[in-house]
Scaffold this active site. Structure first.
Site, PDB file in Angstrom:
ATOM      1  N   ASN A  19     -10.453   0.348   0.191  1.00 16.80           N
ATOM      2  CA  ASN A  19      -8.985   0.343   0.215  1.00 16.80           C
ATOM      3  C   ASN A  19      -8.475  -0.169  -1.137  1.00 16.80           C
ATOM      4  O   ASN A  19      -8.633  -1.350  -1.446  1.00 16.80           O
ATOM      5  CB  ASN A  19      -8.519  -0.552   1.378  1.00 16.80           C
ATOM      6  N   HIS A  55      -3.305   7.297   3.276  1.00  9.22           N
ATOM      7  CA  HIS A  55      -3.731   6.020   2.696  1.00  9.22           C
ATOM      8  C   HIS A  55      -5.153   5.732   3.181  1.00  9.22           C
ATOM      9  O   HIS A  55      -5.482   5.941   4.353  1.00  9.22           O
ATOM     10  CB  HIS A  55      -2.775   4.907   3.151  1.00  9.22           C
ATOM     11  N   CYS A  70       0.813  -1.231   0.000  1.00 13.42           N
ATOM     12  CA  CYS A  70       0.000   0.000   0.000  1.00 13.42           C
ATOM     13  C   CYS A  70       0.842   1.274   0.000  1.00 13.42           C
ATOM     14  O   CYS A  70       0.329   2.359  -0.261  1.00 13.42           O
ATOM     15  CB  CYS A  70      -0.941   0.014   1.199  1.00 13.42           C
TER      16      CYS A  70
HETATM   17  O1  UT7 Z   1      -3.999  -1.296   3.567  1.00 15.69           O
HETATM   18  C1  UT7 Z   1      -3.036  -1.961   4.335  1.00 15.69           C
HETATM   19  C2  UT7 Z   1      -3.235  -1.734   5.740  1.00 15.69           C
HETATM   20  N1  UT7 Z   1      -4.494  -2.270   6.187  1.00 15.69           N
HETATM   21  C3  UT7 Z   1      -5.092  -1.710   7.182  1.00 15.69           C
HETATM   22  O2  UT7 Z   1      -4.613  -0.696   7.656  1.00 15.69           O
HETATM   23  C4  UT7 Z   1      -6.303  -2.371   7.776  1.00 15.69           C
HETATM   24  C5  UT7 Z   1      -6.185  -2.327   9.271  1.00 15.69           C
HETATM   25  N2  UT7 Z   1      -7.266  -3.012  10.006  1.00 15.69           N
HETATM   26  C6  UT7 Z   1      -8.530  -2.576  10.017  1.00 15.69           C
HETATM   27  O3  UT7 Z   1      -8.920  -1.670   9.314  1.00 15.69           O
HETATM   28  C7  UT7 Z   1      -9.475  -3.217  11.021  1.00 15.69           C
HETATM   29  O4  UT7 Z   1      -8.716  -3.992  11.915  1.00 15.69           O
HETATM   30  C8  UT7 Z   1     -10.577  -4.088  10.368  1.00 15.69           C
HETATM   31  C9  UT7 Z   1     -11.606  -3.204   9.683  1.00 15.69           C
HETATM   32  C10 UT7 Z   1      -9.966  -5.053   9.374  1.00 15.69           C
HETATM   33  C11 UT7 Z   1     -11.308  -4.884  11.443  1.00 15.69           C
HETATM   34  O5  UT7 Z   1     -11.822  -4.008  12.443  1.00 15.69           O
HETATM   35  P1  UT7 Z   1     -11.588  -4.309  13.992  1.00 15.69           P
HETATM   36  O6  UT7 Z   1     -12.305  -3.285  14.747  1.00 15.69           O
HETATM   37  O7  UT7 Z   1     -10.093  -4.429  14.200  1.00 15.69           O
HETATM   38  O8  UT7 Z   1     -12.321  -5.683  14.171  1.00 15.69           O
HETATM   39  P2  UT7 Z   1     -11.724  -7.084  14.657  1.00 15.69           P
HETATM   40  O9  UT7 Z   1     -10.888  -7.699  13.594  1.00 15.69           O
HETATM   41  O10 UT7 Z   1     -11.129  -6.934  16.019  1.00 15.69           O
HETATM   42  O11 UT7 Z   1     -13.076  -7.911  14.797  1.00 15.69           O
HETATM   43  C12 UT7 Z   1     -14.110  -7.536  15.700  1.00 15.69           C
HETATM   44  C13 UT7 Z   1     -15.296  -8.448  15.492  1.00 15.69           C
HETATM   45  C14 UT7 Z   1     -14.933  -9.924  15.446  1.00 15.69           C
HETATM   46  O12 UT7 Z   1     -15.976 -10.640  16.077  1.00 15.69           O
HETATM   47  P3  UT7 Z   1     -15.810 -11.177  17.575  1.00 15.69           P
HETATM   48  O13 UT7 Z   1     -14.606 -12.076  17.545  1.00 15.69           O
HETATM   49  O14 UT7 Z   1     -15.588  -9.943  18.418  1.00 15.69           O
HETATM   50  O15 UT7 Z   1     -17.097 -11.864  17.827  1.00 15.69           O
HETATM   51  C15 UT7 Z   1     -14.931 -10.231  13.970  1.00 15.69           C
HETATM   52  O16 UT7 Z   1     -15.221 -11.588  13.707  1.00 15.69           O
HETATM   53  O17 UT7 Z   1     -15.916  -8.156  14.222  1.00 15.69           O
HETATM   54  C16 UT7 Z   1     -16.052  -9.354  13.497  1.00 15.69           C
HETATM   55  N3  UT7 Z   1     -15.969  -9.036  12.056  1.00 15.69           N
HETATM   56  C17 UT7 Z   1     -17.043  -8.715  11.329  1.00 15.69           C
HETATM   57  N4  UT7 Z   1     -18.353  -8.626  11.633  1.00 15.69           N
HETATM   58  C18 UT7 Z   1     -19.201  -8.269  10.647  1.00 15.69           C
HETATM   59  C19 UT7 Z   1     -14.862  -8.981  11.295  1.00 15.69           C
HETATM   60  N5  UT7 Z   1     -15.207  -8.632  10.044  1.00 15.69           N
HETATM   61  C20 UT7 Z   1     -16.556  -8.466  10.046  1.00 15.69           C
HETATM   62  C21 UT7 Z   1     -17.486  -8.093   9.055  1.00 15.69           C
HETATM   63  N6  UT7 Z   1     -18.788  -8.010   9.394  1.00 15.69           N
HETATM   64  N7  UT7 Z   1     -17.129  -7.810   7.773  1.00 15.69           N
END
Ligand code: UT7
Length: 335
Positions: A286, A255, A115
């Protein structure tokens, strides 16, 4: 010999027509529009056609950038393509683009910095121009991420979109002067964001296919933390290298990965009104290395940048890689 300073003299972007909305994704995986909007800020993203490739999307962005720069393909003496979704592992996408543009037998190479690729490519373009090695460099950042996204994995498929951006860098003292750049990497964190299949460690086989190794894999919340820290610190370092203070920044072009990441970085720039942090995340998702260039191109097309304005670009991605760049709009040459 009088050294010329590198300038961005034209920019362009291209987004495929097909729109994939959060409502569409609700029908594909266990997710909701509400979760995607509140956790990421994304409402829709663009998806390339099956027969539309990274090189061709790059060509569209490049042609717009060259038109805006007032040059033609014959004026180029180097093409740099940043992508993590090349048409092929080899030959390079830059070579395919050289042919598509009819650019003549000039230098053409790919750069892989995930990225952060647009900013890495800019730094190479600047060095080539300022050393006198090249006089007109085309930088293209193009991605067909839909080709490596697993549309059964809700943790990644809601994030990514396809698109491309481009700019022309030359020694002409007009447009955006490239004041400073700061780049970094940390390969010890490479496992947190990767596509494990397809390289020489895991060549394509029925096993790698069965294990979904040809898709993006990301430890989202870990990547999130590193992204905020690295973009903050490299922004600061880059400003100080340019002899500027945080309050001198007129536009922040980060980004576009997650609205919450952008807000966390924005906290450092307390004087900057929210509307001066340019965002295209909501409509394009993204787009990896293309994202900063897409946002920059759109910002310039809207004629929102005034002469003397300082722009801060910052990005973070797999590798890990990160980087920032300070640009200043020259007088009397608003793009
Ligand atoms: O471009 C290169 C760099 N990339 C980035 O900078 C991306 C960085 N990361 C992020 O933007 C975020 O970490 C995400 C958007 C990918 C995820 O957000 P988060 O707040 O970190 O969520 P998480 O991964 O901690 O997941 C929280 C909950 C989980 O459920 P439980 O375990 O708490 O029950 C996930 O299973 O959200 C759940 N979850 C979803 N729920 C509904 C993960 N993806 C989804 C989804 N829809 N699409």
């Amino acid at each position: 010999m009088l050294r010329k300073k590198a300038h961005i003299i034209g920019t362009g972007k291209y987004l495929p027509k097909k729109v994939l909305t959060n409502a569409d994704l609700e029908k594909m995986v266990d997710t909701s529009d509400e979760w995607i909007r509140t956790r990421t800020g994304i409402e829709e993203r663009r998806i390339a056609e099956k027969d539309e490739f990274t090189s061709q999307m790059g060509k569209m962005a490049a042609e717009e950038a060259m038109k805006n720069a007032g040059i033609s393909a014959g004026d180029l003496d180097c093409i740099l393509v940043s992508t993590l979704t090349p048409d092929y592992i080899f030959p390079s996408t830059a070579c395919l683009l050289q042919d598509l543009l009819g650019a003549g037998n000039i230098t053409a190479l790919d750069i892989q910095a995930a990225c952060t690729g647009y900013i890495y490519a800019l730094s190479i373009a600047k060095a080539l121009i300022e050393s006198g090695e090249k006089s007109c460099v085309l930088v293209v950042a193009s991605e067909k991420l839909s080709s490596i996204v697993n549309y059964e994995d809700r943790s990644t498929c809601v994030l990514f979109g396809d698109g491309s951006s481009a700019c022309v860098v030359s020694g002409d003292p007009k447009g955006l002067s490239i004041k400073s750049l700061c780049l970094g990497s940390d390969g010890a964190q490479s496992h947190l964001l990767k596509m494990p299949g397809g390289g020489c460690r895991n060549p394509a086989s029925p096993e790698t296919l069965a294990q979904n190794m040809h898709y993006v894999q990301m430890a989202g919340s870990e990547v999130f933390k590193h992204a905020v820290l690295r973009m903050e610190s490299s922004s600061k370092e880059c400003l100080s290298k340019a002899g500027l203070r945080e309050e001198d920044v007129n536009w922040l072009v980060p980004h576009q990965a997650n609205m919450r990441i952008i807000h966390a970085i924005a906290k450092r720039f307390t004087h900057l009104p929210k509307e001066r942090i340019y965002q295209v995340l909501r409509k394009y998702g993204n787009t990896s290395c293309a994202s900063v260039g897409i946002a920059l191109s759109e910002l310039l097309a809207k004629e929102l940048v005034e002469e003397g304005n300082h722009l801060l670009l910052t990005a973070f991605g797999a590798g890990f890689t990160w980087g920032s760049c300070v640009l200043t709009m020259e007088k009397d040459t608003v793009l």
